[in-house]
Write a protein that holds these residues in place. Sequence first.
Motif, PDB file in Angstrom:
ATOM      1  N   THR A  81      -5.745  10.164  -1.586  1.00 43.25           N
ATOM      2  CA  THR A  81      -5.317  10.372  -3.005  1.00 43.25           C
ATOM      3  C   THR A  81      -5.013   9.124  -3.886  1.00 43.25           C
ATOM      4  OG1 THR A  81      -2.662  10.444  -2.356  1.00 43.25           O
ATOM      5  CG2 THR A  81      -3.637  12.476  -2.363  1.00 43.25           C
ATOM      6  N   TYR A  82      -4.640   9.303  -5.070  1.00 40.94           N
ATOM      7  CA  TYR A  82      -4.926   7.985  -5.678  1.00 40.94           C
ATOM      8  C   TYR A  82      -3.752   7.141  -5.195  1.00 40.94           C
ATOM      9  CZ  TYR A  82      -0.684  10.106  -8.137  1.00 40.94           C
ATOM     10  OH  TYR A  82       0.971  10.915  -8.214  1.00 40.94           O
ATOM     11  N   VAL A  83      -2.593   7.714  -4.475  1.00 38.67           N
ATOM     12  CA  VAL A  83      -1.715   6.773  -3.829  1.00 38.67           C
ATOM     13  C   VAL A  83      -1.787   5.505  -3.419  1.00 38.67           C
ATOM     14  CG1 VAL A  83       0.466   6.720  -2.966  1.00 38.67           C
ATOM     15  CG2 VAL A  83      -0.028   8.634  -4.499  1.00 38.67           C
ATOM     16  N   ALA A  84      -3.077   5.723  -3.117  1.00 37.80           N
ATOM     17  CA  ALA A  84      -4.170   4.554  -2.057  1.00 37.80           C
ATOM     18  C   ALA A  84      -4.072   3.592  -2.525  1.00 37.80           C
ATOM     19  CB  ALA A  84      -4.900   5.230  -0.726  1.00 37.80           C
ATOM     20  N   ALA A  85      -4.460   4.146  -3.816  1.00 39.88           N
ATOM     21  CA  ALA A  85      -4.759   3.161  -4.927  1.00 39.88           C
ATOM     22  C   ALA A  85      -3.683   2.152  -5.573  1.00 39.88           C
ATOM     23  CB  ALA A  85      -5.847   3.462  -6.454  1.00 39.88           C
ATOM     24  N   PHE A  86      -2.738   2.796  -5.078  1.00 44.16           N
ATOM     25  CA  PHE A  86      -1.570   1.732  -5.903  1.00 44.16           C
ATOM     26  C   PHE A  86      -0.516   1.437  -4.631  1.00 44.16           C
ATOM     27  CE2 PHE A  86      -0.766   5.144  -9.086  1.00 44.16           C
ATOM     28  CZ  PHE A  86      -0.311   5.025  -9.769  1.00 44.16           C
ATOM     29  N   TYR A  87      -1.503   1.992  -3.378  1.00 40.58           N
ATOM     30  CA  TYR A  87      -0.386   0.874  -2.535  1.00 40.58           C
ATOM     31  C   TYR A  87      -1.313  -0.834  -2.417  1.00 40.58           C
ATOM     32  CZ  TYR A  87       2.029   4.221   0.405  1.00 40.58           C
ATOM     33  OH  TYR A  87       2.786   5.202   1.093  1.00 40.58           O
ATOM     34  N   ILE A  88      -2.424  -0.116  -2.093  1.00 35.32           N
ATOM     35  CA  ILE A  88      -3.604  -1.300  -2.488  1.00 35.32           C
ATOM     36  C   ILE A  88      -3.443  -2.248  -3.661  1.00 35.32           C
ATOM     37  CG2 ILE A  88      -6.241  -2.403  -2.857  1.00 35.32           C
ATOM     38  CD1 ILE A  88      -7.223   0.745  -1.484  1.00 35.32           C
ATOM     39  N   LEU A  89      -3.090  -1.869  -5.009  1.00 36.91           N
ATOM     40  CA  LEU A  89      -2.530  -2.821  -5.789  1.00 36.91           C
ATOM     41  C   LEU A  89      -1.513  -3.661  -4.995  1.00 36.91           C
ATOM     42  CD1 LEU A  89      -3.073  -3.278  -8.989  1.00 36.91           C
ATOM     43  CD2 LEU A  89      -1.579  -1.741  -9.681  1.00 36.91           C
ATOM     44  N   ASP A  90      -0.281  -2.583  -4.586  1.00 37.44           N
ATOM     45  CA  ASP A  90       1.173  -3.493  -4.452  1.00 37.44           C
ATOM     46  C   ASP A  90       0.857  -4.234  -3.221  1.00 37.44           C
ATOM     47  OD1 ASP A  90       2.874  -2.502  -6.139  1.00 37.44           O
ATOM     48  OD2 ASP A  90       2.514  -0.575  -4.638  1.00 37.44           O
ATOM     49  N   ILE A  91      -0.392  -4.283  -2.586  1.00 36.14           N
ATOM     50  CA  ILE A  91      -0.896  -4.923  -1.771  1.00 36.14           C
ATOM     51  C   ILE A  91      -1.320  -6.323  -2.266  1.00 36.14           C
ATOM     52  CG2 ILE A  91      -2.062  -5.253   0.496  1.00 36.14           C
ATOM     53  CD1 ILE A  91      -2.085  -2.827   1.759  1.00 36.14           C
ATOM     54  N   ALA A  92      -2.275  -6.440  -3.396  1.00 33.85           N
ATOM     55  CA  ALA A  92      -2.767  -7.309  -4.007  1.00 33.85           C
ATOM     56  C   ALA A  92      -1.714  -7.611  -5.011  1.00 33.85           C
ATOM     57  CB  ALA A  92      -3.367  -6.531  -4.805  1.00 33.85           C
ATOM     58  N   MET A  93      -0.729  -7.567  -5.165  1.00 36.47           N
ATOM     59  CA  MET A  93      -0.289  -8.405  -5.937  1.00 36.47           C
ATOM     60  C   MET A  93       1.057  -8.479  -5.005  1.00 36.47           C
ATOM     61  SD  MET A  93       1.090  -6.056  -9.090  1.00 36.47           S
ATOM     62  CE  MET A  93       1.213  -4.452  -8.159  1.00 36.47           C
ATOM     63  N   VAL A  94       1.541  -8.074  -4.142  1.00 39.19           N
ATOM     64  CA  VAL A  94       2.304  -8.925  -3.331  1.00 39.19           C
ATOM     65  C   VAL A  94       1.944  -9.847  -2.534  1.00 39.19           C
ATOM     66  CG1 VAL A  94       4.343  -8.294  -0.929  1.00 39.19           C
ATOM     67  CG2 VAL A  94       4.307  -6.707  -2.748  1.00 39.19           C
TER      68      VAL A  94
ATOM     69  N   GLY B 178       7.418  -1.680  -7.324  1.00 36.34           N
ATOM     70  CA  GLY B 178       6.360  -1.670  -7.588  1.00 36.34           C
ATOM     71  C   GLY B 178       5.934  -2.516  -8.980  1.00 36.34           C
ATOM     72  N   LEU B 179       6.252  -1.934  -9.334  1.00 37.71           N
ATOM     73  CA  LEU B 179       6.574  -3.019 -11.259  1.00 37.71           C
ATOM     74  C   LEU B 179       7.567  -3.958 -11.088  1.00 37.71           C
ATOM     75  CD1 LEU B 179       7.059   0.144 -13.288  1.00 37.71           C
ATOM     76  CD2 LEU B 179       4.625  -0.788 -12.789  1.00 37.71           C
ATOM     77  N   SER B 180       7.788  -3.749 -10.686  1.00 38.90           N
ATOM     78  CA  SER B 180       8.701  -5.460 -10.493  1.00 38.90           C
ATOM     79  C   SER B 180       7.583  -6.415 -10.017  1.00 38.90           C
ATOM     80  CB  SER B 180       9.385  -5.356  -9.289  1.00 38.90           C
ATOM     81  OG  SER B 180       9.244  -5.495  -7.839  1.00 38.90           O
TER      82      SER B 180
ATOM     83  N   TYR C   3       3.818  -1.859   3.640  1.00 34.86           N
ATOM     84  CA  TYR C   3       2.469  -1.194   2.176  1.00 34.86           C
ATOM     85  C   TYR C   3       1.466  -0.740   3.254  1.00 34.86           C
ATOM     86  CZ  TYR C   3       4.595  -1.844  -1.946  1.00 34.86           C
ATOM     87  OH  TYR C   3       5.721  -1.921  -2.986  1.00 34.86           O
ATOM     88  N   LEU C   4       0.912  -1.608   4.535  1.00 36.54           N
ATOM     89  CA  LEU C   4      -0.019  -1.855   5.453  1.00 36.54           C
ATOM     90  C   LEU C   4      -0.272  -0.484   6.164  1.00 36.54           C
ATOM     91  CD1 LEU C   4      -0.796  -4.442   6.192  1.00 36.54           C
ATOM     92  CD2 LEU C   4      -2.430  -4.269   4.790  1.00 36.54           C
ATOM     93  N   CYS C   5       0.966  -0.214   6.588  1.00 39.31           N
ATOM     94  CA  CYS C   5       1.461   1.312   6.826  1.00 39.31           C
ATOM     95  C   CYS C   5       1.677   2.382   6.756  1.00 39.31           C
ATOM     96  CB  CYS C   5       2.400   1.037   7.591  1.00 39.31           C
ATOM     97  SG  CYS C   5       2.716  -0.109   9.551  1.00 39.31           S
ATOM     98  N   GLY C   6       2.076   2.616   5.258  1.00 38.25           N
ATOM     99  CA  GLY C   6       1.747   2.703   4.479  1.00 38.25           C
ATOM    100  C   GLY C   6       0.667   4.016   4.140  1.00 38.25           C
ATOM    101  N   LEU C   7      -0.632   2.506   3.863  1.00 37.05           N
ATOM    102  CA  LEU C   7      -1.542   3.774   3.477  1.00 37.05           C
ATOM    103  C   LEU C   7      -2.599   3.358   5.025  1.00 37.05           C
ATOM    104  CD1 LEU C   7      -3.934   3.047   1.880  1.00 37.05           C
ATOM    105  CD2 LEU C   7      -4.724   0.401   2.617  1.00 37.05           C
ATOM    106  N   ALA C   8      -2.748   3.048   6.394  1.00 39.65           N
ATOM    107  CA  ALA C   8      -2.811   3.484   7.277  1.00 39.65           C
ATOM    108  C   ALA C   8      -2.198   4.646   7.663  1.00 39.65           C
ATOM    109  CB  ALA C   8      -1.809   2.346   8.305  1.00 39.65           C
ATOM    110  N   GLY C   9      -0.926   4.671   7.152  1.00 43.63           N
ATOM    111  CA  GLY C   9      -0.566   7.163   7.456  1.00 43.63           C
ATOM    112  C   GLY C   9      -1.509   7.539   6.305  1.00 43.63           C
ATOM    113  N   LYS C  10      -1.747   7.295   4.902  1.00 44.48           N
ATOM    114  CA  LYS C  10      -2.773   8.149   3.918  1.00 44.48           C
ATOM    115  C   LYS C  10      -3.999   8.343   4.793  1.00 44.48           C
ATOM    116  CE  LYS C  10      -0.196   8.415   0.734  1.00 44.48           C
ATOM    117  NZ  LYS C  10       0.129   9.925   0.174  1.00 44.48           N
ATOM    118  N   PHE C  11      -4.358   7.334   5.719  1.00 46.15           N
ATOM    119  CA  PHE C  11      -6.206   7.767   6.318  1.00 46.15           C
ATOM    120  C   PHE C  11      -5.825   8.373   7.450  1.00 46.15           C
ATOM    121  CE2 PHE C  11      -6.795   4.061   3.597  1.00 46.15           C
ATOM    122  CZ  PHE C  11      -8.277   4.280   2.889  1.00 46.15           C
TER     123      PHE C  11
END
Length: 87
Positions: free
Chosen positions: A51-64, A6-8, A37-45
Motif C-alpha cells: 500500500t502507500y505505506v511502502a512509499a514511507f518505508y522507502i522514504l525512511d530508508i533513503a533518509m536513514v 520517521g519524522l525525526s 525498514y528493509l524487513c518491513g518493506l519485504a514483509g509488505k511485498f
Amino acid sequence: MLICFGLSWPFNIAKSIRSRTAKGKSIWFEVCIIVGYLCGLAGKFISGNVTYVAAFYILDIAMVTTDLVLTMRNKRLDRAAEQEETV
C-alpha cells in the motif's frame, strides 16, 4: 509514535550537516534501523499487501541512509581533527 520516529530523520540529517561531528551517533544503530525498514518493506511485498505505506518505508530508508553517509563523513572529520590536535 512511529510517525514521530520517521519524522525525526530530517532533523537528524540537518543536525549531522551542521555539527560536522559524529559524537553521540552510532553507525550500527543506523544500520539496524535500515535493516528493520528493509524487513518491513519485504514483509509488505511478501504478504502482497503493498500500500502507500511502502512509499514511507522507502522514504525512511533513503533518509536513514543519508544520515548514515553523513555520520561516516563526520567520523572521518573527527579522526582528522584528532590527528591535528596531536600534531
